[in-house]
Write an enzyme that holds these catalytic residues in place. Structure first.
Site, PDB file in Angstrom:
ATOM      1  N   LYS A   1       0.818  -1.215   0.000  1.00  0.00           N
ATOM      2  CA  LYS A   1       0.000   0.000   0.000  1.00  0.00           C
ATOM      3  C   LYS A   1       0.860   1.278   0.000  1.00  0.00           C
ATOM      4  O   LYS A   1       2.059   1.233   0.291  1.00  0.00           O
ATOM      5  CB  LYS A   1      -0.932  -0.023   1.219  1.00  0.00           C
ATOM      6  CG  LYS A   1      -1.960  -1.165   1.175  1.00  0.00           C
ATOM      7  CD  LYS A   1      -2.971  -1.023   2.313  1.00  0.00           C
ATOM      8  CE  LYS A   1      -3.997  -2.145   2.266  1.00  0.00           C
ATOM      9  NZ  LYS A   1      -5.071  -1.936   3.281  1.00  0.00           N
TER      10      LYS A   1
ATOM     11  N   TYR B   1     -12.316  -1.766  -4.041  1.00  0.00           N
ATOM     12  CA  TYR B   1     -12.876  -1.996  -2.709  1.00  0.00           C
ATOM     13  C   TYR B   1     -14.401  -1.890  -2.694  1.00  0.00           C
ATOM     14  O   TYR B   1     -14.985  -1.598  -1.644  1.00  0.00           O
ATOM     15  CB  TYR B   1     -12.272  -1.004  -1.722  1.00  0.00           C
ATOM     16  CG  TYR B   1     -10.881  -1.370  -1.216  1.00  0.00           C
ATOM     17  CD1 TYR B   1     -10.669  -2.550  -0.496  1.00  0.00           C
ATOM     18  CD2 TYR B   1      -9.798  -0.534  -1.417  1.00  0.00           C
ATOM     19  CE1 TYR B   1      -9.417  -2.882  -0.005  1.00  0.00           C
ATOM     20  CE2 TYR B   1      -8.528  -0.860  -0.931  1.00  0.00           C
ATOM     21  CZ  TYR B   1      -8.351  -2.038  -0.230  1.00  0.00           C
ATOM     22  OH  TYR B   1      -7.109  -2.362   0.276  1.00  0.00           O
TER      23      TYR B   1
ATOM     24  N   PHE C   1     -15.570   3.422   6.947  1.00  0.00           N
ATOM     25  CA  PHE C   1     -14.191   3.779   6.607  1.00  0.00           C
ATOM     26  C   PHE C   1     -13.940   3.854   5.102  1.00  0.00           C
ATOM     27  O   PHE C   1     -12.812   4.113   4.672  1.00  0.00           O
ATOM     28  CB  PHE C   1     -13.205   2.795   7.263  1.00  0.00           C
ATOM     29  CG  PHE C   1     -13.416   1.337   6.902  1.00  0.00           C
ATOM     30  CD1 PHE C   1     -12.942   0.822   5.703  1.00  0.00           C
ATOM     31  CD2 PHE C   1     -14.088   0.486   7.776  1.00  0.00           C
ATOM     32  CE1 PHE C   1     -13.117  -0.524   5.372  1.00  0.00           C
ATOM     33  CE2 PHE C   1     -14.276  -0.867   7.453  1.00  0.00           C
ATOM     34  CZ  PHE C   1     -13.785  -1.357   6.241  1.00  0.00           C
TER      35      PHE C   1
ATOM     36  N   ARG D   1      -2.207 -14.277   3.908  1.00  0.00           N
ATOM     37  CA  ARG D   1      -2.907 -13.620   5.020  1.00  0.00           C
ATOM     38  C   ARG D   1      -2.178 -13.872   6.345  1.00  0.00           C
ATOM     39  O   ARG D   1      -2.094 -12.987   7.201  1.00  0.00           O
ATOM     40  CB  ARG D   1      -4.364 -14.067   5.084  1.00  0.00           C
ATOM     41  CG  ARG D   1      -5.169 -13.541   3.883  1.00  0.00           C
ATOM     42  CD  ARG D   1      -6.591 -14.071   3.860  1.00  0.00           C
ATOM     43  NE  ARG D   1      -7.407 -13.522   4.944  1.00  0.00           N
ATOM     44  CZ  ARG D   1      -7.939 -12.305   4.930  1.00  0.00           C
ATOM     45  NH1 ARG D   1      -7.728 -11.496   3.890  1.00  0.00           N
ATOM     46  NH2 ARG D   1      -8.678 -11.881   5.931  1.00  0.00           N
TER      47      ARG D   1
ATOM     48  N   THR E   1      -5.515  -7.500  10.369  1.00  0.00           N
ATOM     49  CA  THR E   1      -5.745  -6.226   9.671  1.00  0.00           C
ATOM     50  C   THR E   1      -5.190  -5.046  10.467  1.00  0.00           C
ATOM     51  O   THR E   1      -4.572  -4.142   9.898  1.00  0.00           O
ATOM     52  CB  THR E   1      -7.253  -6.026   9.422  1.00  0.00           C
ATOM     53  OG1 THR E   1      -7.745  -7.157   8.707  1.00  0.00           O
ATOM     54  CG2 THR E   1      -7.518  -4.762   8.621  1.00  0.00           C
TER      55      THR E   1
ATOM     56  N   ARG F   1       2.320  -6.729   8.829  1.00  0.00           N
ATOM     57  CA  ARG F   1       1.565  -5.552   9.289  1.00  0.00           C
ATOM     58  C   ARG F   1       2.056  -5.074  10.652  1.00  0.00           C
ATOM     59  O   ARG F   1       2.083  -3.863  10.912  1.00  0.00           O
ATOM     60  CB  ARG F   1       0.075  -5.869   9.307  1.00  0.00           C
ATOM     61  CG  ARG F   1      -0.524  -5.825   7.889  1.00  0.00           C
ATOM     62  CD  ARG F   1      -1.851  -6.491   7.856  1.00  0.00           C
ATOM     63  NE  ARG F   1      -2.622  -6.200   6.654  1.00  0.00           N
ATOM     64  CZ  ARG F   1      -3.730  -6.879   6.319  1.00  0.00           C
ATOM     65  NH1 ARG F   1      -4.167  -7.843   7.095  1.00  0.00           N
ATOM     66  NH2 ARG F   1      -4.382  -6.574   5.220  1.00  0.00           N
TER      67      ARG F   1
ATOM     68  N   ASN G   1      -1.967   0.000   6.886  1.00  0.00           N
ATOM     69  CA  ASN G   1      -1.535  -1.323   7.361  1.00  0.00           C
ATOM     70  C   ASN G   1      -0.631  -2.052   6.362  1.00  0.00           C
ATOM     71  O   ASN G   1      -0.559  -3.275   6.371  1.00  0.00           O
ATOM     72  CB  ASN G   1      -2.750  -2.168   7.773  1.00  0.00           C
ATOM     73  CG  ASN G   1      -3.675  -2.495   6.613  1.00  0.00           C
ATOM     74  OD1 ASN G   1      -3.541  -1.936   5.533  1.00  0.00           O
ATOM     75  ND2 ASN G   1      -4.597  -3.414   6.831  1.00  0.00           N
TER      76      ASN G   1
ATOM     77  N   HIS H   1      -2.232  -5.519   1.516  1.00  0.00           N
ATOM     78  CA  HIS H   1      -3.563  -6.106   1.320  1.00  0.00           C
ATOM     79  C   HIS H   1      -3.401  -7.512   0.770  1.00  0.00           C
ATOM     80  O   HIS H   1      -2.435  -7.798   0.063  1.00  0.00           O
ATOM     81  CB  HIS H   1      -4.364  -5.270   0.308  1.00  0.00           C
ATOM     82  CG  HIS H   1      -5.598  -5.976  -0.184  1.00  0.00           C
ATOM     83  ND1 HIS H   1      -6.775  -5.971   0.513  1.00  0.00           N
ATOM     84  CD2 HIS H   1      -5.799  -6.758  -1.278  1.00  0.00           C
ATOM     85  CE1 HIS H   1      -7.667  -6.711  -0.141  1.00  0.00           C
ATOM     86  NE2 HIS H   1      -7.095  -7.202  -1.231  1.00  0.00           N
TER      87      HIS H   1
ATOM     88  N   GLU I   1      -9.775  -9.802  -7.930  1.00  0.00           N
ATOM     89  CA  GLU I   1      -8.710  -8.838  -7.639  1.00  0.00           C
ATOM     90  C   GLU I   1      -7.509  -8.990  -8.576  1.00  0.00           C
ATOM     91  O   GLU I   1      -6.926  -7.993  -9.004  1.00  0.00           O
ATOM     92  CB  GLU I   1      -8.281  -8.971  -6.170  1.00  0.00           C
ATOM     93  CG  GLU I   1      -9.401  -8.523  -5.221  1.00  0.00           C
ATOM     94  CD  GLU I   1      -9.011  -8.568  -3.751  1.00  0.00           C
ATOM     95  OE1 GLU I   1      -7.883  -9.003  -3.433  1.00  0.00           O
ATOM     96  OE2 GLU I   1      -9.843  -8.154  -2.924  1.00  0.00           O
TER      97      GLU I   1
HETATM   98  P1  CMP Z   1      -7.526  -4.465   3.490  1.00  0.00           P
HETATM   99  O1  CMP Z   1      -7.083  -5.872   3.696  1.00  0.00           O
HETATM  100  O2  CMP Z   1      -6.884  -3.724   2.367  1.00  0.00           O
HETATM  101  O3  CMP Z   1      -9.111  -4.435   3.261  1.00  0.00           O
HETATM  102  C1  CMP Z   1      -9.890  -3.285   3.534  1.00  0.00           C
HETATM  103  C2  CMP Z   1      -9.140  -2.248   4.268  1.00  0.00           C
HETATM  104  O4  CMP Z   1      -9.892  -1.264   4.927  1.00  0.00           O
HETATM  105  C3  CMP Z   1      -8.341  -2.893   5.371  1.00  0.00           C
HETATM  106  O5  CMP Z   1      -7.270  -3.657   4.822  1.00  0.00           O
HETATM  107  C4  CMP Z   1      -7.928  -1.690   6.206  1.00  0.00           C
HETATM  108  O6  CMP Z   1      -6.710  -1.126   5.780  1.00  0.00           O
HETATM  109  C5  CMP Z   1      -9.031  -0.671   5.909  1.00  0.00           C
HETATM  110  N1  CMP Z   1      -9.758  -0.287   7.097  1.00  0.00           N
HETATM  111  C6  CMP Z   1      -9.821   0.947   7.611  1.00  0.00           C
HETATM  112  N2  CMP Z   1     -10.579   0.961   8.702  1.00  0.00           N
HETATM  113  C7  CMP Z   1     -10.984  -0.305   8.922  1.00  0.00           C
HETATM  114  C8  CMP Z   1     -11.784  -0.915   9.930  1.00  0.00           C
HETATM  115  N3  CMP Z   1     -12.316  -0.235  10.934  1.00  0.00           N
HETATM  116  N4  CMP Z   1     -11.981  -2.256   9.839  1.00  0.00           N
HETATM  117  C9  CMP Z   1     -11.454  -2.967   8.801  1.00  0.00           C
HETATM  118  N5  CMP Z   1     -10.693  -2.420   7.824  1.00  0.00           N
HETATM  119  C10 CMP Z   1     -10.454  -1.095   7.905  1.00  0.00           C
END
Ligand code: CMP
Length: 143
Positions: free
Chosen positions: A10, A50, A58, A86, A92, A103, A113, A116, A127
């Site tokens: 990212k 997304y 968010f 993962r 996350t 992460r 973070n 992805h 994706e």
């Molecule tokens: P990612 O795996 O890219 O998938 C969705 C992204 O939303 C997640 O990682 C986070 O970086 C982002 N995000 C921001 N806020 C939240 C939240 N409260 N819960 C989950 N994902 C979040």
């Protein structure tokens, strides 16, 4: 059987020059790189990627962040690649991610973070196809 997953380094991790360190962890973990590209996502691109999150509180912030600077998109191949990637990334939220995970080591908040990964076979197909043509990630050639 081999499986493929879409990974993104990212904009936070690109800006802090952690691309090389993250790629090294990916290679040391035994993934085969099938695709790699630097992308500058527009808001429209990030919204499409997304889309499954469009009703989340968010979403707008996530789209702003993901279109804030360059990111690196990757196709990773391994047996059980989706689950394996993962696990390597960790939870996350970097604060809750396992010690030694990407992460935990490179992320700074749940939004920033670092990486992805696809969460299931159907989302991995969507994706990977969102960023790569068959020509780029190798399905058009034998072997
Ligand atoms: P990612 O795996 O890219 O998938 C969705 C992204 O939303 C997640 O990682 C986070 O970086 C982002 N995000 C921001 N806020 C939240 C939240 N409260 N819960 C989950 N994902 C979040």
């Amino acid at each position: 059987p081999m499986e493929r997953t879409l990974a993104i380094i990212k904009p936070d991790a690109v800006a802090t020059r952690q691309v090389g360190a993250i790629l090294q962890r990916i290679e040391l973990a035994g993934f085969t790189l099938r695709g790699i590209r630097l992308v500058n996502l527009s808001r429209h691109d990030a919204e499409g990627f997304y889309a499954v999150h469009r009703t989340k509180p968010f979403f707008d912030s996530l789209v702003t962040f993901m279109s804030s600077g360059p990111a690196v998109v990757l196709v990773l191949e391994a047996s059980d690649a989706i689950r394996k990637w993962r696990a390597l990334m960790g939870a996350t939220d970097p604060a809750k991610a396992e010690a030694g995970s990407i992460r935990r080591d490179f992320g700074s908040s749940i939004e920033h973070n670092a990486t992805h990964g696809s969460d299931a076979v159907d989302t991995a197909v969507f994706e990977v196809d969102y960023f790569f043509s068959d020509l780029e990630y190798g399905d058009s050639v034998e072997g």
